[in-house]
Write a protein that holds these residues in place. Sequence first.
Motif, PDB file in Angstrom:
ATOM      1  N   LYS A  78       0.829  -1.209   0.000  1.00 23.82           N
ATOM      2  CA  LYS A  78       0.000   0.000   0.000  1.00 23.82           C
ATOM      3  C   LYS A  78       0.865   1.260   0.000  1.00 23.82           C
ATOM      4  O   LYS A  78       0.548   2.255  -0.659  1.00 23.82           O
ATOM      5  N   LYS A  79       1.956   1.207   0.749  1.00 21.82           N
ATOM      6  CA  LYS A  79       2.876   2.348   0.807  1.00 21.82           C
ATOM      7  C   LYS A  79       3.455   2.636  -0.574  1.00 21.82           C
ATOM      8  O   LYS A  79       3.548   3.792  -1.005  1.00 21.82           O
ATOM      9  N   LYS A  80       3.838   1.581  -1.288  1.00 20.97           N
ATOM     10  CA  LYS A  80       4.353   1.747  -2.645  1.00 20.97           C
ATOM     11  C   LYS A  80       3.264   2.239  -3.586  1.00 20.97           C
ATOM     12  O   LYS A  80       3.521   3.018  -4.504  1.00 20.97           O
ATOM     13  N   MET A  81       2.034   1.784  -3.360  1.00 23.87           N
ATOM     14  CA  MET A  81       0.915   2.246  -4.175  1.00 23.87           C
ATOM     15  C   MET A  81       0.688   3.743  -3.987  1.00 23.87           C
ATOM     16  O   MET A  81       0.457   4.483  -4.952  1.00 23.87           O
ATOM     17  N   GLY A  82       0.731   4.207  -2.718  1.00 26.92           N
ATOM     18  CA  GLY A  82       0.556   5.634  -2.456  1.00 26.92           C
ATOM     19  C   GLY A  82       1.600   6.460  -3.183  1.00 26.92           C
ATOM     20  O   GLY A  82       1.284   7.496  -3.785  1.00 26.92           O
ATOM     21  N   ALA A  83       2.860   6.013  -3.140  1.00 27.19           N
ATOM     22  CA  ALA A  83       3.934   6.719  -3.839  1.00 27.19           C
ATOM     23  C   ALA A  83       3.721   6.681  -5.346  1.00 27.19           C
ATOM     24  O   ALA A  83       3.976   7.665  -6.058  1.00 27.19           O
ATOM     25  N   PHE A  84       3.250   5.531  -5.870  1.00 27.13           N
ATOM     26  CA  PHE A  84       2.987   5.385  -7.301  1.00 27.13           C
ATOM     27  C   PHE A  84       1.930   6.397  -7.769  1.00 27.13           C
ATOM     28  O   PHE A  84       2.095   7.078  -8.788  1.00 27.13           O
ATOM     29  N   LEU A  85       0.834   6.516  -7.015  1.00 25.78           N
ATOM     30  CA  LEU A  85      -0.228   7.456  -7.380  1.00 25.78           C
ATOM     31  C   LEU A  85       0.275   8.902  -7.297  1.00 25.78           C
ATOM     32  O   LEU A  85      -0.057   9.730  -8.160  1.00 25.78           O
TER      33      LEU A  85
END
Length: 521
Positions: free
Chosen positions: A357-364
């Motif tokens: 999820k942390k990587k997803m937040g950074a991706f967005l």
Amino acid sequence: MSEEAKAQEKIDVKELVKQADIVGNVFSRYTYGIDKIYITLRKDKKLPLGSYVFVLDEDNLPIVYQVASPEYYRYGYDFEKRLIAHGKASKDESHTYDCVGILVGKLYEDGRIEPPKYPVIPLSEVYSCPPKLIELVTEPDTKFKVKIGTDPLTQQAVCIDLRPLIRQGVLISGAQGTGKTTALLTLISRSLETFSHLRFLILDWTGEFQPLKKLEEKGFKICVISWDTFISGLKKEDPEATLHLIENDDPRTRGAPREVILAALTLTKKNGQYPTKKLLKTFIEGEAGSGRSKETITTAKSIIDKTDHLIDDLPEGSPTEIHGKDELIKWIKGNNIVIVDFSETREKGIPDDFEVKKKMGAFLAKCIWEEATKKKDFGCVIVSDEAHRIAPEKFYGGEMDPVWLRLATEGGRNGCPLWLVARRLSLVSKAVTTELQQNFICFNVEDVDRKRIIEDLGETFASLLGALPPGEAIVKSATGFKIPGQVTHVKFDKVMEPSSVKYGLEERFKPIDEGKANQVA
């Protein structure tokens, strides 16, 4: 401000100072300066923390100060002597009520507010500011002002200029239950009402931002999307995130096999291809001639074969639907608010793993950054709570993705400002918070976080915090109020309440099953 309005204020200033009440005098044992004055109040007069006072300059115009560090003062010698003589502490009236005045500025007849040029005259009378005078020195002169609440002391409306919040970003801090999310909901909804063309991407880690859906009743467009909707885009754009998904399911993903798989995933990203099992195994086989052992290649291919997080191959004729940057930008352009809900995972087979999820937040966030820096007609405010998780200090929570510092430092000028909520300020990257503290909303905080505030903003700001009740905050803005760097006490309006916790005590803690308890015993 129109010339007519300025003329009106020119008359008002002279009238207002005549109506004010004297509350005390400036008194210092040694020197009298400009930026800070020491005030002793007259008998039966009290000034609460954060209230406004003024002294008259030599031209009879008011120099306004804000009260900090109020305290009673009396000589310890008198106390000890009376204790010996009478056997108990004396409650006589030998004490005084003292406080410090922090400079706000000198108010001129044309409405200008500037620092005074000369120090305050010794023993000058101190006056309590009438409500209209407070309004003249605090409320910004702009059509983009946003009402965020009221001053608990005067009950006057507190407004802040929206433009600096977009240009510089916002940091909100406070302990759990102090009102951070409620304040942010108010700020977002009132900002949209002030300028309806704003766009927000909200990374909702706790599910508390769902009440913003109510804004649809006012004609705004709100979209709520589950975070795992973008998992295909993350797999294509972030090899390390994809590898993390794979290695969570297969303990063999370590050492040389891990390096081979990561190299294959990185190559698919470089080529702009989607990582399928067929494609990855082709790249892995290509590593056979680069010194990798046959066992390593076989293990890596086996890991890829058995993972449930990759598809075998892209369907012929119509490519797999990939929700990535393009889809995100379309959603944002079609809505005032896009809420990405991280509080639950809807797609089966996707682990409810915070690292992913942390990587997803950074991706967005990177998607927004890339779009905003390339296209000057695109803007979007990025909002996130749980700052200590996505932008942690080095000693806590692992590495921080560089995009968060980039947004904090350059996001505003590129049309994608960062509005960040920090429950534990001491655990958040100082590099990020220092940049965002130009607009700082601070609720009551833990002692360790108060130390961080003293480090970042100094003792003067920290002294204004006191013990704030829930819903009240000290707000500092570099240019959002009328005075640069002004600090204001605000009781935030409750436009809407955050979503309640999904599972309360009744659901989490069921009655003890006596039969099973005895059976275990």
